[in-house]
Every structure is written in C-alpha cells, then in structure tokens.
Design a protein around this motif. Structure first.
Motif, short mmCIF file in Angstrom:
data_model
loop_
_atom_site.label_atom_id
_atom_site.label_comp_id
_atom_site.label_asym_id
_atom_site.label_seq_id
_atom_site.Cartn_x
_atom_site.Cartn_y
_atom_site.Cartn_z
N GLU A 48 -61.03 -13.73 9.37
CA GLU A 48 -60.57 -14.48 10.55
C GLU A 48 -61.39 -15.72 10.87
O GLU A 48 -61.11 -16.40 11.85
CB GLU A 48 -60.55 -13.54 11.77
CG GLU A 48 -59.55 -12.41 11.65
CD GLU A 48 -58.11 -12.89 11.42
OE1 GLU A 48 -57.67 -13.84 12.11
OE2 GLU A 48 -57.44 -12.33 10.55
N SER A 66 -52.94 -12.49 10.18
CA SER A 66 -51.60 -12.83 10.68
C SER A 66 -50.66 -13.28 9.56
O SER A 66 -49.45 -13.26 9.73
CB SER A 66 -51.70 -13.91 11.75
OG SER A 66 -52.24 -15.10 11.21
N CYS A 82 -59.14 -1.62 2.14
CA CYS A 82 -60.17 -1.74 3.17
C CYS A 82 -61.38 -0.90 2.77
O CYS A 82 -61.22 0.21 2.27
CB CYS A 82 -59.65 -1.24 4.51
SG CYS A 82 -58.13 -2.01 5.06
N THR A 86 -62.82 0.92 10.35
CA THR A 86 -62.31 0.13 11.47
C THR A 86 -61.24 -0.86 11.01
O THR A 86 -60.19 -0.99 11.64
CB THR A 86 -63.46 -0.64 12.16
OG1 THR A 86 -64.48 0.29 12.51
CG2 THR A 86 -62.98 -1.38 13.38
N ASP A 87 -61.50 -1.55 9.89
CA ASP A 87 -60.51 -2.47 9.33
C ASP A 87 -59.24 -1.71 8.93
O ASP A 87 -58.13 -2.18 9.16
CB ASP A 87 -61.06 -3.21 8.12
CG ASP A 87 -62.13 -4.23 8.48
OD1 ASP A 87 -62.17 -4.66 9.65
OD2 ASP A 87 -62.91 -4.59 7.58
N TYR A 88 -59.45 -0.56 8.31
CA TYR A 88 -58.31 0.26 7.90
C TYR A 88 -57.43 0.62 9.10
O TYR A 88 -56.21 0.47 9.06
CB TYR A 88 -58.80 1.53 7.20
CG TYR A 88 -57.71 2.50 6.86
CD1 TYR A 88 -56.90 2.30 5.76
CD2 TYR A 88 -57.49 3.62 7.65
CE1 TYR A 88 -55.88 3.19 5.45
CE2 TYR A 88 -56.48 4.51 7.36
CZ TYR A 88 -55.69 4.30 6.25
OH TYR A 88 -54.68 5.19 5.95
N ALA A 89 -58.05 1.07 10.19
CA ALA A 89 -57.29 1.46 11.38
C ALA A 89 -56.57 0.26 11.99
O ALA A 89 -55.42 0.37 12.41
CB ALA A 89 -58.23 2.10 12.40
N THR A 90 -57.23 -0.88 12.02
CA THR A 90 -56.62 -2.08 12.58
C THR A 90 -55.40 -2.52 11.77
O THR A 90 -54.34 -2.79 12.34
CB THR A 90 -57.65 -3.23 12.63
OG1 THR A 90 -58.76 -2.81 13.43
CG2 THR A 90 -57.05 -4.49 13.20
N ILE A 91 -55.54 -2.57 10.47
CA ILE A 91 -54.42 -2.98 9.61
C ILE A 91 -53.30 -1.96 9.69
O ILE A 91 -52.13 -2.31 9.82
CB ILE A 91 -54.89 -3.17 8.15
CG1 ILE A 91 -55.92 -4.30 8.05
CG2 ILE A 91 -53.72 -3.41 7.22
CD1 ILE A 91 -55.39 -5.68 8.37
N ARG A 92 -53.65 -0.69 9.66
CA ARG A 92 -52.64 0.38 9.74
C ARG A 92 -51.87 0.30 11.05
O ARG A 92 -50.63 0.33 11.06
CB ARG A 92 -53.31 1.75 9.60
CG ARG A 92 -52.31 2.90 9.59
CD ARG A 92 -52.98 4.23 9.81
NE ARG A 92 -53.60 4.20 11.14
CZ ARG A 92 -54.76 4.77 11.44
NH1 ARG A 92 -55.43 5.44 10.55
NH2 ARG A 92 -55.26 4.69 12.66
N ASP A 93 -52.58 0.16 12.15
CA ASP A 93 -51.93 0.12 13.45
C ASP A 93 -51.09 -1.14 13.65
O ASP A 93 -50.06 -1.09 14.33
CB ASP A 93 -52.97 0.22 14.57
CG ASP A 93 -53.67 1.57 14.59
OD1 ASP A 93 -53.18 2.52 13.93
OD2 ASP A 93 -54.72 1.68 15.25
N SER A 94 -51.51 -2.24 13.07
CA SER A 94 -50.81 -3.51 13.28
C SER A 94 -49.66 -3.75 12.30
O SER A 94 -48.68 -4.40 12.66
CB SER A 94 -51.80 -4.67 13.16
OG SER A 94 -52.81 -4.55 14.11
#
Length: 121
Positions: A48, A66, A82, A86-94
């Motif tokens: 980012e 994005s 990932c 934390t990155d895994y959860a963010t990408i999965r959730d988004s």
C-alpha cells in the motif's frame, strides 16, 4: 543433448501465476523461493505504499490491494499467497467471494514452505 532439454520443456507444465501479499522479509523470501521454483511465477506483490506502486521486487510488480480483482482477471492468477495471518484475514474478508468466482485461492504460507502446486491446478 540440447534437443532433449527442449523436448522436456515442451512437456513441463507452465508455471502457476501467483500474487504475494506484503513486502516484509518473510514475503520477500517467499517471492524469491517462488521465483526460483519452476512451478510458480510471482507476477505481483501487494503493498500500500504509494512510492512503491508499479516498481519491481524480484521481477514482480508492486500493486495496491484495491487492484487485486483486476490483476487476477487480466493475468489468470491462481492464488494469492500470504505469509502473515493478519494479511490472510484481511484479503479473505475483503475479496474471498470475488476471488472464488474467478478460480483464485487465498493461501496462508507458513515457514517458508512453497504451496502445493496440485491444489491450484
């Protein structure tokens, strides 16, 4: 002897295009291991930081999260990798539903292990 090597290359499966999340040391090591493997081709790294955008690390272009869905569609990416939970959860959730629709997996890669190629075919 060279012709035998060329014939072998014809029958080897093409490397699987993947995206790595992050530019920390663990992500860098994963990208390097993927690049040195004949089974994977890391095309992009998600980051980012605006001053990194569209620069390269280990022949992989840095892009924003994005842009993930567009990158997956245009480049037939099979997996987003990932190294951080934390990155895994963010990408999965988004992005999970959109990635699943496009046949792309989200994988958590731990301990510098390369993912199983057969899971992505």
């Amino acid at each position: 002897m060279r012709w035998l090597q060329r014939v072998k290359q014809w029958f080897q499966p093409a490397p699987i295009p993947v995206i790595v999340v992050g530019t920390d040391i663990a992500s860098y090591q994963l990208t390097d291991a993927l690049r040195n493997s004949r089974h994977f081709q890391p095309l992009f790294i998600l980051n980012e930081e605006p001053w990194h955008h569209k620069t390269y690390i280990l022949e992989a272009q840095l892009r924003y999260a994005s842009e993930l869905i567009a990158l997956v569609e245009r480049n037939k990416i099979k997996a987003v990798l990932c190294v951080c939970a934390t990155d895994y959860a963010t990408i999965r959730d988004s992005f999970s539903p959109e990635l699943n629709q496009r046949g792309c997996q989200i994988l958590l890669v731990e301990g510098n292990r390369l993912p199983d190629r057969h899971l992505m075919e």
